[in-house]
Scaffold this motif. Structure first.
Motif, short mmCIF file in Angstrom:
data_model
loop_
_atom_site.label_atom_id
_atom_site.label_comp_id
_atom_site.label_asym_id
_atom_site.label_seq_id
_atom_site.Cartn_x
_atom_site.Cartn_y
_atom_site.Cartn_z
N ALA A 196 0.84 -1.19 0.00
CA ALA A 196 0.00 0.00 0.00
C ALA A 196 0.88 1.25 0.00
O ALA A 196 0.56 2.25 -0.66
CB ALA A 196 -0.92 0.00 1.21
N ARG A 237 -5.32 3.07 -8.20
CA ARG A 237 -5.89 3.56 -6.96
C ARG A 237 -7.36 3.79 -7.23
O ARG A 237 -7.72 4.50 -8.18
CB ARG A 237 -5.22 4.89 -6.64
CG ARG A 237 -5.54 5.43 -5.29
CD ARG A 237 -4.43 5.03 -4.32
NE ARG A 237 -4.90 5.21 -2.96
CZ ARG A 237 -4.17 4.95 -1.88
NH1 ARG A 237 -2.93 4.53 -2.00
NH2 ARG A 237 -4.68 5.13 -0.69
N VAL A 268 -4.63 -0.29 -4.69
CA VAL A 268 -5.31 0.03 -3.43
C VAL A 268 -6.72 0.48 -3.77
O VAL A 268 -6.94 1.27 -4.69
CB VAL A 268 -4.58 1.15 -2.65
CG1 VAL A 268 -5.42 1.61 -1.46
CG2 VAL A 268 -3.21 0.67 -2.17
N THR A 303 -4.45 -4.18 -1.75
CA THR A 303 -5.08 -3.81 -0.47
C THR A 303 -6.44 -3.19 -0.76
O THR A 303 -6.52 -2.14 -1.43
CB THR A 303 -4.21 -2.78 0.30
OG1 THR A 303 -2.89 -3.30 0.41
CG2 THR A 303 -4.79 -2.54 1.68
#
Lengths: 496, 253
Positions: A196, A237, A268, A303
């Protein structure tokens, strides 16, 4: 939607015939997304340092605070050690051998598809994700991410009418910096874990969605990730925000060309749900898994976390993990608001030499919070599959409930299934249940299906689909059909 | 030409010879009952014909509908030719509804015969009609294959599947065992409704009572891996009366 499809879906949400047709069509082609698009790319040379991050940030015309945010994450990352507690084996990753930015040249203006390289449009069309106006998927708005950048987002106009923002992350940074600054890193802090932190330093693009107060998103939102360029990593992201009373279904799909080297995908995803908001996040992950000897494939180290911040909020994760050489991820929920609900439905398949270590984290913080975890793993070939879960009920999370069901199915005698449940309950009024089972496809079941005229592969696919039904039922229909087909293809020939 | 012709069939399981030279001819339209004491090889015959991998044919031949390579075919090809086995112990397939299962199976069958596949609507109509024909509750359609079914329901589900698959030859392996008298009557009525001049039945059973409802044309007694005696329906009554002990004398050791 055709009414016949609805009826078919009512039967089980899955279709064997369709997977047969697909299977026949792909008889000589194991991973059908393994081709590469030949386009000119603007790719950074491999390597990572502060200059690379500054250059990346400059390329994206980011505000100063974001550049600094990245650098802070990077500096923290440098102090961290790559973790190795995953139940998987792989050679060390050389982070200096990865290129951290790759974008198709002639980066399109996001307002118009006319400027998108036709090769890229063709790529997505070939992947079954048509982006041009005439052929767009009707019920789904798609953000298409090609290597490091989003190349197109469909249906933005329809969504905008209701105040919904759905765009690439980069575009959101330009147009809604206040939302990004408020929420970025609020669920997965930049120093949360090694991958992350790396993502926070070098993330390139991804999707952003904001559903304002009281709005039920009229379309399913979807991001399709495609890794094309060799020796790149994909670090996207995603940030989803559902305000009070808002609701949205979000879908994610992914593919990559077949290559001998491993490629790193360290994404993430952050989700925020305010009072009475509801977010369903579905993934059908089909990254290239490596060849029959276990060479190549994607390292999918991701993550994903949701924060049920508001009262009565709900976040639901559904994942079908069929691809990647290694899958290492735990989509979880922080259940902060009272009465909030977290759900995790997962099917993880590992065939050949694939390794999957996946599960969820449900952290109960508010009162009367509830979590449901249904995990179905399927191991075949030399595949190794681990369920790892954490259910944590904090002292103030009184009257909370958690239910976990964890099933493993083994095909053949070279594969493995492992379960690592962690349960922590810190009050006396809460209830936690955990059930687990391990089974094999029985000869009797196979023979029964064959006696009714099904081939071995169809019989396996039928039995597996039945096994996965509780999870597939939570997928939107198009995804359920795709997941069914993928399972059939992934496991084809795994029973001799 | 006979529909099914079995000559000198020898079958072993785990190296133990169970069938030791079975001969049987079944013509279209006929109903044959196969009786015999426990362990005589009745289920072995049924499963070997259906192609179960654990049942190894070591000698002999089987011709079905003119296919003399029948024994070389995998189970699904035998099924697609029109051989149906109603299982003694029907298995459960969790998560798969009966309707879906049967639609998949029927369409596989149709495809192999070059017929159009049925879409969900057409199949739903067909299934409703078949459920009516063999008197099973419409809820069977949406329930998962045999999951949570009582013993009697499982047997009735086999009859429903047979009705949908419309086989040429149906082998019913102890479909009557475990049924109470009402369920037995309903199952038997289902079988009778499916009788026809193009279809043959082989009923494997322990008890004569089934044959009160489904009148067989022939009764065969399997004893120690061979047919010890064949006859008409009256043979079943004789067995009911005398048991199997008297066979010991009639079979050379």
């Amino acid at each position: 939607m055709e009414s016949q499809e609805i009826l078919d879906a009512n039967y089980t949400g899955s279709r064997v015939e369709q997977s047969n047709a697909k299977a026949a069509e792909l008889a000589n082609q194991e991973y059908k997304y393994g081709w590469e698009t030949m386009i000119e790319s603007d790719t950074f040379p491999p390597g990572l340092n502060e200059d690379v991050i500054r250059a990346l940030s400059a390329k994206k015309n980011e505000p100063e605070w974001l550049t600094e945010w990245r650098l802070k994450a990077y500096r923290h990352w440098l102090t961290m050690e790559e973790p190795h507690w995953c139940n998987a084996h792989y050679d060390p990753i050389d982070y200096q051998a990865i290129s951290y930015y790759s974008a198709p040249k002639e980066r399109p203006n996001l307002d118009s598809l006319d400027e998108v390289d036709p090769e890229i449009l063709k790529t997505f069309e070939k992947l079954g994700i048509p982006l041009d106006e005439q052929k767009r998927l009707s019920g789904v708005a798609v953000d298409a991410v090609f290597d490091s950048v989003s190349v197109a987002t469909t249906h933005q106009d329809i969504l905008a009418k209701q105040g919904i923002v759905f765009s690439s992350f980069s575009e959101a940074v330009q147009k809604h910096p206040e939302l990004i600054q408020k929420y970025l890193g609020s669920v997965v802090p930049a120093n949360d874990n090694y991958f992350a932190a790396l993502n926070s330093a070098v993330f390139t693009d991804g999707s952003f969605a904001f559903i304002p107060k009281g709005v039920r998103c009229p379309l399913d939102l979807s991001t399709y990730f495609r890794i094309n360029q060799a020796q790149t990593g994909q670090f996207e992201r995603t940030l989803l925000i559902a305000e009070e009373g808002a609701s949205v279904n979000y879908l994610e799909g992914c593919t990559a060309p077949m290559r001998d080297e491993n490629q790193l995908h360290a994404a993430v995803v952050e989700i925020i749900a305010l009072d009475d908001a509801s977010v369903s996040y579905s993934t059908v992950q089909n990254w290239y898994a490596g060849n029959d000897e276990g060479v190549g494939g994607i390292f999918n180290f991701v993550t994903k976390r949701g924060k049920c911040l508001g009262r009565n909020s709900r976040i639901s994760w559904t994942q079908v993990e069929t691809g990647s050489a290694i899958t290492w991820k735990y989509p979880g929920c922080l259940l902060i608001g009272d009465n909030s609900v977290g759900e995790f439905y997962s099917v993880a398949v590992s065939n050949k030499y694939q390794q999957a270590d996946t599960g969820t984290k449900m952290i109960h913080i508010g009162k009367n919070t509830k979590s449901t975890v249904i995990s179905k793993t399927i191991s075949a070939g030399h595949g190794q599959n681990s369920y790892r879960g954490l259910i944590k009920i904090m002292p103030k999370a009184t009257n909370s409930r958690s239910y976990t069901q964890c099933d493993s199915l083994l095909i053949g005698d070279q594969c493995g299934a492992h379960t690592f449940p962690n349960i922590e309950v810190r009050n006396t009024s809460s209830t936690v249940e955990h059930e687990a089972s391990t089974s094999k496809i029985s000869e009797d079941q196979l023979f029964y299906c064959q006696q009714r005229g099904m081939s071995t592969d169809d019989a396996v696919s039928t039995i597996i689909n039945g096994y996965c039904k509780e999870v597939f039922d939570h997928l939107p229909m198009e995804f359920a059909v795709e997941a069914t087909n993928l399972l059939g293809l992934t496991l084809e020939g795994s029973v001799g | 030409m006979a529909m099914l012709e079995i000559s000198n069939l020898h079958v072993s399981v785990d190296g133990h010879e169970i069938l030791k030279g079975v001969n049987l001819i079944v013509d279209a339209g006929e109903v044959h009952a196969i009786m015999g004491p426990n362990g005589s090889g009745k289920s072995t015959l049924a499963l070997a014909l259906a192609g179960h991998g654990a049942y190894e044919v070591t000698e002999g031949s089987v011709t079905f509908l003119g296919h003399d390579d029948f024994l070389d075919m995998p189970p699904e090809e035998r099924a697609r030719l029109g051989l149906f086995l109603a299982f003694q112990y029907p298995v459960e397939i969790p998560g798969i509804s009966n309707a879906y299962f049967l639609q998949s199976a029927l369409n596989e069958m149709r495809k192999s015969h070059g017929m159009e596949e049925l879409d969900a609507f057409e199949f739903q109509d067909l299934l409703a009609e078949k459920m009516e024909l063999v008197k099973v509750d419409p809820s069977f359609a949406d329930r998962n294959v045999n999951e949570g079914f009582s013993g009697g329901e499982k047997k009735r589900n086999e009859i429903l599947q047979m009705a949908v698959m419309e086989p040429r030859l149906a082998i019913l392996d102890e479909t009557d065992s475990g049924l109470d008298i009402d369920a037995l009557r309903i199952v038997a009525e289902g079988i009778n409704r499916l009788r026809g001049k193009d279809r043959a039945f082989v009923l494997v059973t322990h008890y004569q009572r089934m044959l009160n409802y489904v009148k067989p044309d022939f009764v065969h007694v399997l004893y120690q891996g061979k047919f010890a005696k064949s006859g008409g329906p009256e043979l079943a009554l004789e067995l009911e009366d005398k048991g199997y002990d008297w066979l010991k004398e009639s079979v050379p050791a």
